[in-house]
Design a protein around this motif. Structure first.
Motif, mmCIF file in Angstrom:
data_model
loop_
_atom_site.group_PDB
_atom_site.id
_atom_site.type_symbol
_atom_site.label_atom_id
_atom_site.label_comp_id
_atom_site.label_asym_id
_atom_site.label_seq_id
_atom_site.Cartn_x
_atom_site.Cartn_y
_atom_site.Cartn_z
ATOM 1 N N TYR A 110 0.827 -1.209 0.000
ATOM 2 C CA TYR A 110 0.000 0.000 0.000
ATOM 3 C C TYR A 110 0.865 1.265 0.000
ATOM 4 C CZ TYR A 110 -4.555 -2.249 0.652
ATOM 5 O OH TYR A 110 -5.709 -2.959 0.463
ATOM 6 N N GLN A 111 1.965 1.247 0.738
ATOM 7 C CA GLN A 111 2.852 2.411 0.785
ATOM 8 C C GLN A 111 3.454 2.693 -0.588
ATOM 9 O OE1 GLN A 111 5.708 1.513 3.842
ATOM 10 N NE2 GLN A 111 4.184 1.562 5.489
ATOM 11 N N HIS A 112 3.904 1.658 -1.272
ATOM 12 C CA HIS A 112 4.501 1.860 -2.596
ATOM 13 C C HIS A 112 3.445 2.268 -3.623
ATOM 14 C CE1 HIS A 112 8.006 -0.182 -0.843
ATOM 15 N NE2 HIS A 112 8.692 0.298 -1.856
ATOM 16 N N LEU A 113 2.244 1.716 -3.501
ATOM 17 C CA LEU A 113 1.178 2.135 -4.411
ATOM 18 C C LEU A 113 0.838 3.605 -4.204
ATOM 19 C CD1 LEU A 113 -1.208 -0.961 -4.231
ATOM 20 C CD2 LEU A 113 0.022 -0.171 -6.252
ATOM 21 N N ALA A 114 0.841 4.051 -2.947
ATOM 22 C CA ALA A 114 0.518 5.453 -2.666
ATOM 23 C C ALA A 114 1.597 6.391 -3.195
ATOM 24 C CB ALA A 114 0.346 5.650 -1.157
ATOM 25 N N ARG A 115 2.848 5.939 -3.187
ATOM 26 C CA ARG A 115 3.943 6.795 -3.672
ATOM 27 C C ARG A 115 4.031 6.809 -5.194
ATOM 28 N NH1 ARG A 115 7.439 4.591 0.540
ATOM 29 N NH2 ARG A 115 8.504 3.378 -1.059
ATOM 30 N N SER A 116 3.492 5.804 -5.828
ATOM 31 C CA SER A 116 3.610 5.699 -7.286
ATOM 32 C C SER A 116 2.500 6.499 -7.962
ATOM 33 C CB SER A 116 3.547 4.229 -7.705
ATOM 34 O OG SER A 116 2.238 3.723 -7.506
ATOM 35 N N ASN A 117 2.420 6.364 -9.280
ATOM 36 C CA ASN A 117 1.385 7.047 -10.058
ATOM 37 C C ASN A 117 0.179 6.140 -10.304
ATOM 38 O OD1 ASN A 117 2.684 5.247 -11.757
ATOM 39 N ND2 ASN A 117 2.531 6.579 -13.551
ATOM 40 N N PHE A 118 -0.060 5.205 -9.381
ATOM 41 C CA PHE A 118 -1.111 4.211 -9.581
ATOM 42 C C PHE A 118 -2.489 4.835 -9.699
ATOM 43 C CE2 PHE A 118 -4.321 1.445 -7.548
ATOM 44 C CZ PHE A 118 -4.356 0.444 -8.496
ATOM 45 N N GLN A 119 -2.828 5.762 -8.807
ATOM 46 C CA GLN A 119 -4.185 6.281 -8.761
ATOM 47 C C GLN A 119 -4.567 7.005 -10.053
ATOM 48 O OE1 GLN A 119 -6.560 5.748 -6.517
ATOM 49 N NE2 GLN A 119 -5.175 4.374 -5.429
ATOM 50 N N GLU A 120 -3.674 7.788 -10.594
ATOM 51 C CA GLU A 120 -4.013 8.518 -11.818
ATOM 52 C C GLU A 120 -4.114 7.590 -13.015
ATOM 53 O OE1 GLU A 120 0.138 10.364 -13.281
ATOM 54 O OE2 GLU A 120 -0.375 10.788 -11.189
ATOM 55 N N GLN A 121 -3.266 6.576 -13.063
ATOM 56 C CA GLN A 121 -3.270 5.675 -14.207
ATOM 57 C C GLN A 121 -4.424 4.667 -14.149
ATOM 58 O OE1 GLN A 121 -1.274 5.936 -16.952
ATOM 59 N NE2 GLN A 121 -0.661 7.846 -15.976
ATOM 60 N N ILE A 122 -4.805 4.231 -12.945
ATOM 61 C CA ILE A 122 -5.908 3.285 -12.858
ATOM 62 C C ILE A 122 -7.218 3.966 -13.239
ATOM 63 C CG2 ILE A 122 -6.510 3.673 -10.434
ATOM 64 C CD1 ILE A 122 -6.327 0.252 -12.171
#
Length: 545
Positions: A110-122
């Motif tokens: 979850y920490q790495h997902l929050a730091r990445s660009n996951f939310q905008e790309q999903i």
């Protein structure tokens, strides 16, 4: 000289192009009417160009945006947990140490997902999914954030399935600059055309082909990039040359389809395809209604042929001169427009469009007499209607995405050292998003109803409780509700607590027995003394005699 391997791969690419060509005109229409910002399938527009020239109504655009945002919020919301990890072995799920390690690994993800660009790309992926029916997301390794996500435009991607119906091959044609190509592959690997272009015009765009597919001729004993399960090749299609080759341990793409017919290979269908006829009709009807309203507001005029001085002025405050002594007048032409009828028909079409995008299921209409319990129940019922969508998205999006991210972090040694007992434990995924929980709410309601029905029977006969396995019931409720491991004791800890409780109860029982014996002895002491005294007196009397 052409590279034979590049030529063979380009032949496969030509086949995939032919298979996809039947979809492209359909996608272009969907882009024109429902997703204008991505309407670059068969039409090619420059950046910043106007894309709404065909639109007179935005109902479908807003409905598609609402559905994509709702799927994001219900499946992969950043504010709430949406997946948990668990073991396939139930014995490990009952072990406190094993569960705490797995929960720690989940927190790291979850920490790495929050730091990445996951939310905008999903979110872009959900937008492609509800409009084009097929979405493509690329997941690659990133040294800083662990991984990086990139949702690719469907116009770039050509896909193929394996025997199980899952996409395992992606050919992606993309544009890059000559300078970037030289930086990525090196001057020794690029073709002479790219090298010359990089010298003359480094910012000139070129088209390359990136291919990811299962590697059939690998040596499993070797662990280098050219013997990994999935091959990755970059090709210059103009020169038919391979620029670079590497590999992946897992398929790096997630290619979910919203709906898919069994006889169609590769690509899926979407709510936008269902709503497209109504969307085109609404736009045409809106154009007609707008023209009718314009005619009513600014109708054509009936002007005598020789009674007025031309031109006729229709602007506010305009003066028109007519010949004195005549009764000629300028009169509007009655066209007989019926705007209310047009609006009723438009609203019917708009309702059909909203229904195609599940707007009724995504937005709860609250009545004035609705209680909080009824709101919860109706929300759960509406979310359960999206169950078929959830099943396909779990299989084609969430499972490969979580598995790929877990494997990347494991190779980066981002997790704490695992306990020795986990060497044989396979890890499974449990979905705990609001939509997934709504699918399981019926189990909890059934358990509560069962307990409610059994309580009166238990008052009549205590033996009814023997039918309940309270340990199994507690574990089942914990599993359904997705309760975190940190607030639940493991089987070992529970067994220790019960053993201590049994020892304490045994010690208490022994102490009570000892106290009872002591009390009995204390009560018998006066009688014994009386007996002793009587016997002593008798002995004295007998001695005197």
């Amino acid at each position: 000289m052409d590279d034979p391997r590049a030529s063979a791969l380009l032949k496969r690419y030509t086949t995939l192009q032919s298979q996809r060509s039947h979809w492209e005109s359909h996608w272009q229409e969907i882009g024109d009417y429902i997703c204008p910002r991505k309407a670059d399938i068969t039409k090619k527009r420059s950046g910043g160009a106007k894309r709404t020239e065909l639109l007179f109504d935005g109902t479908a655009i807003h409905a598609a945006e609402l559905m994509s945002a709702s799927l994001h919020g219900m499946l992969t919301n950043a504010a709430t947990p949406w997946f948990d990890l668990r073991y396939e072995n139930n014995e490990l799920n009952g072990d406190d140490e094993a569960k705490e390690w797995l929960e720690g690994a989940t927190d790291v993800m979850y920490q790495h997902l929050a730091r990445s660009n996951f939310q905008e790309q999903i979110h872009e992926l959900y937008s492609d999914l509800v409009t084009f029916g097929t979405a493509v997301m690329f997941i690659e390794n990133d040294e800083n954030d662990g991984f990086r996500f990139s949702t690719r435009h469907i116009a770039e991607c050509f896909v193929s399935e394996n025997e199980q119906g899952r996409v395992d091959t992606v050919f992606r044609k993309y544009k890059t600059t000559a300078r970037a190509a030289v930086q990525q592959f090196g001057k020794a690997k690029v073709t002479q055309r790219i090298e010359k272009l990089e010298t003359d015009d480094p910012y000139a765009e070129i088209e390359l082909l990136h291919i990811v597919m299962p590697r059939e001729d690998r040596d499993r004993r070797k662990k280098n990039t050219r013997n990994k399960p999935f091959a990755s090749l970059h090709i210059d299609p103009d020169e038919k040359a391979v620029l670079g080759e590497s590999g992946y341990d897992e398929f790096p793409y997630c290619v979910p389809r919203f709906l898919k017919a069994s006889f169609e290979i590769g690509y899926g269908r979407s709510p936008a395809m269902t709503a497209l006829p109504d969307t085109k009709m609404v736009n045409k009807m809106s154009e007609v209604v707008i023209r009718a309203a314009q005619l009513q507001i600014h109708p054509p005029l009936m002007v005598p042929d020789d009674g007025f001085m031309l031109p006729v002025r229709t602007t506010p405050g305009g003066l028109n001169f007519y010949r004195s002594g005549t009764r000629d007048r300028i009169e509007p032409l009655n066209i007989g427009a019926n705007n209310p009828l047009g609006e009723v028909q438009l609203e019917q079409r708009r309702t059909a469009i909203r229904a195609a995008f599940y707007v009724d299921q995504l937005i709860l209409g609250q009545g004035p007499q609705m209680t909080a319990t009824e709101v919860i129940q109706r929300t759960e019922e509406k979310m359960r209607l999206l169950g078929p969508v959830l099943g396909r998205l779990q299989a084609e999006l969430l499972q490969p995405l979580i598995g790929r991210c877990f494997a990347i972090l494991a190779r980066q040694k981002a997790f704490a050292a695992a306990p020795a007992m986990l060497s044989e434990g396979n890890i499974d995924i449990e979905y705990v998003s609001p939509l997934a929980k709504a699918q399981r709410t019926g189990d909890v309601q059934g358990i509560l109803q069962m307990i409610e029905f059994l309580m009166p029977l238990m008052q009549l006969d205590q033996g009814v409780a023997d039918y309940l396995d309270t340990d199994g019931l507690a574990k089942h409720i914990i599993k359904i509700t997705g309760t975190p491991a940190v607030v639940v004791r493991g089987d070992g800890e529970v067994a220790g607590i019960r053993a201590n409780r049994a020892q304490a109860m045994q010690a208490e029982a022994e102490m009570a027995a000892a106290q009872q014996m002591a009390g009995a002895a204390g009560a018998a002491a006066p009688a014994l003394r009386a007996v002793d005294e009587t016997e002593l007196g008798q002995q004295i009397v007998e001695g005197v005699a």
